[in-house]
Design an enzyme around this catalytic site. Structure first.
Site, PDB file in Angstrom:
ATOM      1  CG  ASP A   1       1.284   3.468   1.963  1.00 25.32           C
ATOM      2  OD1 ASP A   1       0.997   4.554   1.418  1.00 25.32           O
ATOM      3  OD2 ASP A   1       1.269   2.377   1.368  1.00 25.32           O
TER       4      ASP A   1
ATOM      5  CG  HIS B   1       7.110  -0.358  -7.664  1.00 20.79           C
ATOM      6  ND1 HIS B   1       7.418  -0.307  -6.321  1.00 20.79           N
ATOM      7  CD2 HIS B   1       6.439  -1.525  -7.839  1.00 20.79           C
ATOM      8  CE1 HIS B   1       6.951  -1.388  -5.731  1.00 20.79           C
ATOM      9  NE2 HIS B   1       6.349  -2.143  -6.620  1.00 20.79           N
TER      10      HIS B   1
HETATM   11  N1  SAH Z   1       2.392  -4.108   0.005  1.00 19.96           N
HETATM   12  C1  SAH Z   1       1.104  -3.741  -0.531  1.00 19.96           C
HETATM   13  C2  SAH Z   1       1.166  -3.012  -1.878  1.00 19.96           C
HETATM   14  C3  SAH Z   1       1.900  -1.693  -1.831  1.00 19.96           C
HETATM   15  S1  SAH Z   1       1.496  -0.666  -3.209  1.00 19.96           S
HETATM   16  C4  SAH Z   1       0.224  -4.991  -0.636  1.00 19.96           C
HETATM   17  O1  SAH Z   1       0.574  -6.034  -0.079  1.00 19.96           O
HETATM   18  O2  SAH Z   1      -0.840  -4.919  -1.259  1.00 19.96           O
HETATM   19  C5  SAH Z   1       2.621   0.646  -2.991  1.00 19.96           C
HETATM   20  C6  SAH Z   1       2.291   1.575  -1.832  1.00 19.96           C
HETATM   21  O3  SAH Z   1       3.420   2.433  -1.654  1.00 19.96           O
HETATM   22  C7  SAH Z   1       1.092   2.501  -2.058  1.00 19.96           C
HETATM   23  O4  SAH Z   1       0.127   2.289  -1.062  1.00 19.96           O
HETATM   24  C8  SAH Z   1       1.685   3.916  -1.949  1.00 19.96           C
HETATM   25  O5  SAH Z   1       0.865   4.852  -1.265  1.00 19.96           O
HETATM   26  C9  SAH Z   1       2.974   3.680  -1.198  1.00 19.96           C
HETATM   27  N2  SAH Z   1       4.001   4.677  -1.463  1.00 19.96           N
HETATM   28  C10 SAH Z   1       4.497   5.043  -2.659  1.00 19.96           C
HETATM   29  N3  SAH Z   1       5.431   5.994  -2.523  1.00 19.96           N
HETATM   30  C11 SAH Z   1       5.536   6.250  -1.179  1.00 19.96           C
HETATM   31  C12 SAH Z   1       6.321   7.146  -0.398  1.00 19.96           C
HETATM   32  N4  SAH Z   1       7.196   7.971  -0.954  1.00 19.96           N
HETATM   33  N5  SAH Z   1       6.148   7.140   0.937  1.00 19.96           N
HETATM   34  C13 SAH Z   1       5.252   6.320   1.519  1.00 19.96           C
HETATM   35  N6  SAH Z   1       4.493   5.433   0.830  1.00 19.96           N
HETATM   36  C14 SAH Z   1       4.626   5.406  -0.502  1.00 19.96           C
HETATM   37 MG    MG Z   2       4.397  -4.932  -4.903  1.00 17.59          MG
END
Ligand code: SAH
Ligand code: MG
Length: 206
Positions: free
Chosen positions: A67, A140
């Site tokens: 992340d 997303h």
């Molecule tokens: N799995 C987590 C929720 C993830 S939310 C849970 O269980 O709660 C989505 C995450 O994706 C965010 O923290 C965001 O920082 C990360 N993210 C989004 N785009 C990204 C990228 N290009 N590279 C790395 N992390 C990314």
């Molecule tokens: Mg999710």
């Protein structure tokens, strides 16, 4: 699942309902002992990392938790999933890394959960390690989701699992890109569906 780890996961901040988290944990347990490590894209404050990390601990392997910790589009100020207390006031940007570290520490999973702090394509384009399980839960939007699919799914080893979160077949329930990459995986002929729990889909590399 160890009740202590289960309550740690449920108490952690984030976006993973308990039934989907347990399904993820159970899937990760099925991967053979001594198999390749696992990787999740999108850790936020460490909720899914506790479910997957608990399985990594049981299997004596490692979860790479990737992340950039700056939040997705929908976590930014003014968007639906913004949490203002996660903004670093000095930097003026979201920083979920301190929370993530604390979650993993408090769960006792530091030996099995290894954070990779960076942008998914930057890491993915240089990655060279086969994975027994890949969990896609990062950006997303259309571009990020499809890029994660393209860069990371080739690293799922034969027999390994691909988990995708926030898959909504009905557009009324949520955004399209996770559903699109789920369809792409099935249409590629490289993956078979294993199970569905809420918006979580599990597929196995044939
Ligand atoms: N799995 C987590 C929720 C993830 S939310 C849970 O269980 O709660 C989505 C995450 O994706 C965010 O923290 C965001 O920082 C990360 N993210 C989004 N785009 C990204 C990228 N290009 N590279 C790395 N992390 C990314
Ligand atoms: Mg999710």
């Amino acid at each position: 699942m160890d009740p202590r780890l289960r309550s740690a996961a449920e108490a952690a901040r984030g976006f993973m309902p308990p039934d989907e988290g347990l399904a993820l944990y159970e899937a990760a347990l099925l991967v053979a002992q001594g198999a390749s490590p696992m990787l999740e894209i999108g850790s936020y404050c460490g909720k899914s990392a506790v479910y997957l990390g608990a399985a990594a601990q049981a299997r004596d392997t490692v979860l790479f938790a990737l992340d950039h910790h700056r939040g997705s589009e929908e976590n930014q100020p003014g968007w639906e999933w913004h949490e203002p207390d996660l903004v670093d006031p000095e930097v003026g940007r979201i920083d979920t890394l301190p929370r993530f570290r604390r979650t993993v520490h408090d769960a006792g999973l530091e030996p099995n959960v290894v954070a990779i702090v960076g942008d998914s394509p930057t890491v993915g384009s240089r990655w060279r390690i086969e994975l027994s399980l890949l969990f896609i839960d990062g950006g997303h939007g259309s571009e990020p989701a499809h890029r994660d699919y393209e860069l990371w799914t080739p690293w799922v080893e034969s027999g390994g699992l691909l988990a995708i979160h926030d898959v909504f077949p009905d557009p009324a329930d949520g955004g399209r890109p996770p559903y699109e990459i789920y369809c792409r995986a099935l249409e590629s002929g490289h993956f078979d569906e294993v199970s569905a729990t809420g918006s979580l889909r599990l597929l196995r590399r044939v």
